[in-house]
Write a protein that holds these residues in place. Structure first.
Motif, short mmCIF file in Angstrom:
data_model
loop_
_atom_site.label_atom_id
_atom_site.label_comp_id
_atom_site.label_asym_id
_atom_site.label_seq_id
_atom_site.Cartn_x
_atom_site.Cartn_y
_atom_site.Cartn_z
N THR A 120 -3.05 -0.95 -5.71
CA THR A 120 -2.12 -1.05 -6.43
C THR A 120 -2.34 -1.73 -8.02
O THR A 120 -2.25 -0.79 -8.92
N GLU A 165 2.99 -4.18 -7.61
CA GLU A 165 4.22 -3.70 -7.92
C GLU A 165 6.29 -4.38 -6.56
O GLU A 165 6.90 -4.28 -6.86
N CYS A 166 5.25 -4.23 -5.16
CA CYS A 166 5.91 -4.77 -4.64
C CYS A 166 5.04 -4.84 -3.61
O CYS A 166 3.88 -4.86 -2.71
N ARG A 224 2.49 0.13 1.76
CA ARG A 224 1.88 0.83 0.35
C ARG A 224 0.07 0.35 0.26
O ARG A 224 -0.42 1.46 -0.30
N ASP A 284 -2.18 3.28 -0.77
CA ASP A 284 -2.85 2.74 -2.05
C ASP A 284 -4.26 2.67 -2.32
O ASP A 284 -5.40 3.64 -2.40
N GLN A 328 -6.17 6.41 -0.61
CA GLN A 328 -5.96 7.02 -1.84
C GLN A 328 -6.55 7.00 -3.26
O GLN A 328 -7.71 7.72 -3.97
N GLU A 378 0.76 6.32 10.89
CA GLU A 378 -0.14 6.58 9.84
C GLU A 378 1.31 7.34 8.78
O GLU A 378 1.44 7.24 7.85
N ARG A 379 2.43 7.73 9.13
CA ARG A 379 3.46 8.66 8.74
C ARG A 379 4.42 7.38 8.38
O ARG A 379 4.69 7.01 6.89
N TYR A 401 2.40 5.47 5.17
CA TYR A 401 2.41 6.35 4.49
C TYR A 401 3.62 6.03 3.92
O TYR A 401 4.24 6.42 2.30
N LEU A 402 4.66 6.09 4.54
CA LEU A 402 6.27 6.49 4.20
C LEU A 402 7.50 5.21 3.70
O LEU A 402 8.29 5.15 3.59
N GLU A 403 5.89 4.36 4.54
CA GLU A 403 6.08 2.54 3.80
C GLU A 403 8.09 2.43 4.81
O GLU A 403 8.34 1.77 4.29
N ASN A 411 9.73 -1.03 4.42
CA ASN A 411 11.25 -1.56 4.04
C ASN A 411 12.34 -1.22 4.33
O ASN A 411 13.22 -1.43 3.81
#
Lengths: 428, 428
Positions: free
Chosen positions: B290, B322-323, B328, B332, B335, B403-404, B407-409, B412
């Protein structure tokens, strides 16, 4: 649906132009008959009687515009990310989309999608459904109820797909499309149809011809995919040898801009000729950076498109993009533009935060008309973000608060109010 | 701090090895005296008396390991992302870090950081403080209270920084470092010091020599930055002409692996010789995808490191990242590895989800000893994620749910319980 007159008070941000991000602390954003009157530092006497909705200390921004999202793929978002486009379609997407022949399944699945969209920062979206006529109407019914303004397309595909998903012939695909358009005639205020050839490899020339006629007859816009992935581009070259390039394959059937308002997702591998045609035909590019990473597609040269004067908005591309957050798409747009600059072309300067924010609001908004800015005469789409929990020790400028709220995807937690075309959305 | 015996029941996932992700539905994860006994499909008689904590239907995963995070930069996370490393340091980072000379400011800022870390999915972290001795002790006090296990470094920098942040001389920097080590002697159970030259450009050779001696005397590990950005690498070349490559500049002072356990963040632009040295010296790489996007640094060739046998973990690198979400960082990591494969080298296959998950748990965990796996003899770090709200219509395999959630963090919102070294963390 009564268009209300009201004033939103808060810390207001919007993009007058690509490079400019205007922020007004404790400003007044005025809505009159569903239309924006502008942003004011002091409330003018003529609006003094309007109800004041006090969002002091919160961020007030234009609604997010999602130019590319697949409703039926919401069910498997964030999963199965280890494949490239063509294999991903075969392995995950087509089998899932097949289920939308079942109306009960569609109702449940689309309810989840619509519910999530309603509570997101998105106010308008351009949406793919599936080939199924009945399920597509159901999706449109559900989206209409959310209060969002959308274009929704029944997908057309008569080739290169599994038997149980592929439409049997170009004629049947066309027949179902016309039937669908008749089903929804006069049915919605906010939900509009859009012609949706899935992508060139799944359309016969005959089908493209049928879509050309339907599009002209009903005067509809168009959405599809363009030059997303090297293997896909090679496949198009093989299947459409007469097309000068991918987009030319659409253009030969009147499905690529000019009188047909068109948005094409991805545009990662456009040739110079294709870029030229996109520009000349006024085609919108839906930039989907998250999806382009997840499917190993690459990075679209957005700086180049912007310098050329091409119209660009952002797309989340759920399910190849993992979530419906346009805030996330803004962050990813900036991040991949930096990698593109570093790794592919020093001529393409990274996009700034202001530029990416513009794309997500005014850039995509243009596809819907006068949308995406807080200027007089624009339709009133606004999102109020209560970023209090993100605030820290230091007093920071509004623009930095906005940047932080976007990067930290505050749209997942902190949407306080949302308005579309002047109407308040009933958030959960 | 009594080490408890207990059993966690849930849908358990962990990585036995880089390529393998093991999932046990309705499994039993046993903790005995703070140490993992393993994962069981049925509860063995010897554990039947242990209290059962029923997290059925939830995901149970190893705690996330953050190998690189800057505590003082938490205050400006997600802001000022439009600059590259050296300018970003001058414009945002150094002015903010200067404030930590003020004990009251430090207390308030570090309280926010510690509070966020406590409630994150992270169980262990390797943390940069600032040059300030008193503030660093305060940070360590606050982190100790969270229950997390951390390495924390008082930063050393006697050159190339603003006067009010830079330490006056190598001697003063060394004196303060020893003083700091004496201040915290015997003070913590979970919080350990780590030698922390900021990066080569901010350290004189004299200071590096002092740090070498302190490190040896106190037998401490080392953290720093390595080959992050082209301009930084060029600067090191200019400042350290005798060093064969960036990492050699540390190695000449015993600050680069071998007997000194070392983690180096970034490693985007390592030469072949540097990669060889990293491997030979057993240096850990903290991959911070990131941050490397945000500062336009580029993409580290993680596949190459893994094939070489180099030890790799993940870092969030707040505030350039950023976090603080390691979830995340996992997304990243995958990706950017896809973009690296597509744009830089077809020899570097994208990382799979399983591989990236391994790096975030077992990969980074190795820096802390036997940490990051649910295998017998490993320290008991676990996070329970209640992913119910992310579940959809379809029954999906645990690995896809994981995995979901990543990916959907989901970290948080949906952390239900967290354990570090067998102790439950008191989440808000």
């Amino acid at each position: 649906m009564v268009k209300q007159n009201f004033v939103l008070k808060g810390d207001i941000c919007y993009s007058p132009s690509l490079k400019e991000l205007k922020c007004v602390k404790n400003g007044y954003l005025v809505c009159k008959d569903g239309i924006c009157e502008g942003v004011f530092e002091k409330l003018l006497p003529e609006y003094i009687e309007f109800p004041l909705i006090d969002c002091s200390g919160m961020l007030v921004v234009p609604g997010m515009i999602d130019l590319h999202i697949h409703a039926p793929q919401f069910t498997f978002r964030g999963m199965g990310m280890d494949l490239e486009l063509l294999d991903w379609l075969k392995t995950y997407t087509f089998p899932e989309e097949t289920k939308y022949a079942d109306v009960d399944y569609s109702r449940m699945a689309y309810r989840e999608f619509a519910h999530t969209m309603k509570n997101s920062a998105t106010t308008r979206a351009v949406v793919f459904a599936t080939v199924h006529r009945e399920a597509t109407v159901m999706l449109m019914d559900l989206l209409e109820e959310t209060g969002l303004i959308t274009y929704v397309g029944k997908v057309n595909m008569d080739s290169d797909a599994p038997d149980d998903l592929r439409e049997e012939s170009a004629e049947i695909s066309a027949f179902d499309t016309v039937g669908w358009l008749e089903d929804i005639e006069g049915r919605y205020v906010r939900t509009k149809p859009i012609i949706t050839p899935r992508f060139l490899p799944s359309c016969s020339e005959k089908l493209l011809n049928e879509l050309k006629e339907i599009r002209e007859k009903y005067d509809l816009p168009v959405q599809s995919h363009l030059s997303e992935n090297p293997d896909e581009v090679a496949l198009v070259k093989k299947l459409f040898p007469k097309a000068a390039f991918y987009g030319d394959g659409y253009d030969r059937y009147g499905l690529f801009g000019k009188e047909a308002k068109t948005v094409m997702a991805h545009c990662v591998y456009c040739t110079d000729d294709e870029v030229e045609r996109i520009y000349n035909n006024g085609v919108f590019v839906a930039h989907c950076p998250t999806s382009n990473m997840n499917l190993s597609s690459g990075i679209a040269p957005i700086r180049r498109f912007l310098e050329k004067g091409i119209k660009v908005g952002l797309g989340t591309d759920v399910g190849a993009g993992e979530c419906e957050s346009v805030f996330r798409a803004i962050g990813d747009t900036i991040q991949v533009s930096k990698l593109y600059w570093r790794m592919a072309s020093k001529d393409c300067a990274p996009l700034s935060f202001a530029e990416a924010f513009y794309l997500a609001t005014a850039g995509g908004g243009e596809f819907f008309g006068k949308v995406g800015k807080f200027e007089k005469g624009f339709e009133f789409d606004a999102v109020v973000v209560d970023d209090y929990e993100l605030s820290g020790l230091n007093e920071i400028p509004i623009i930095s608060r906005l940047e932080r709220a976007i990067y930290l995807e505050a749209d997942n937690k902190y949407i306080y109010k949302k308005y579309v075309g002047g109407n308040e959305i009933d958030l959960d």
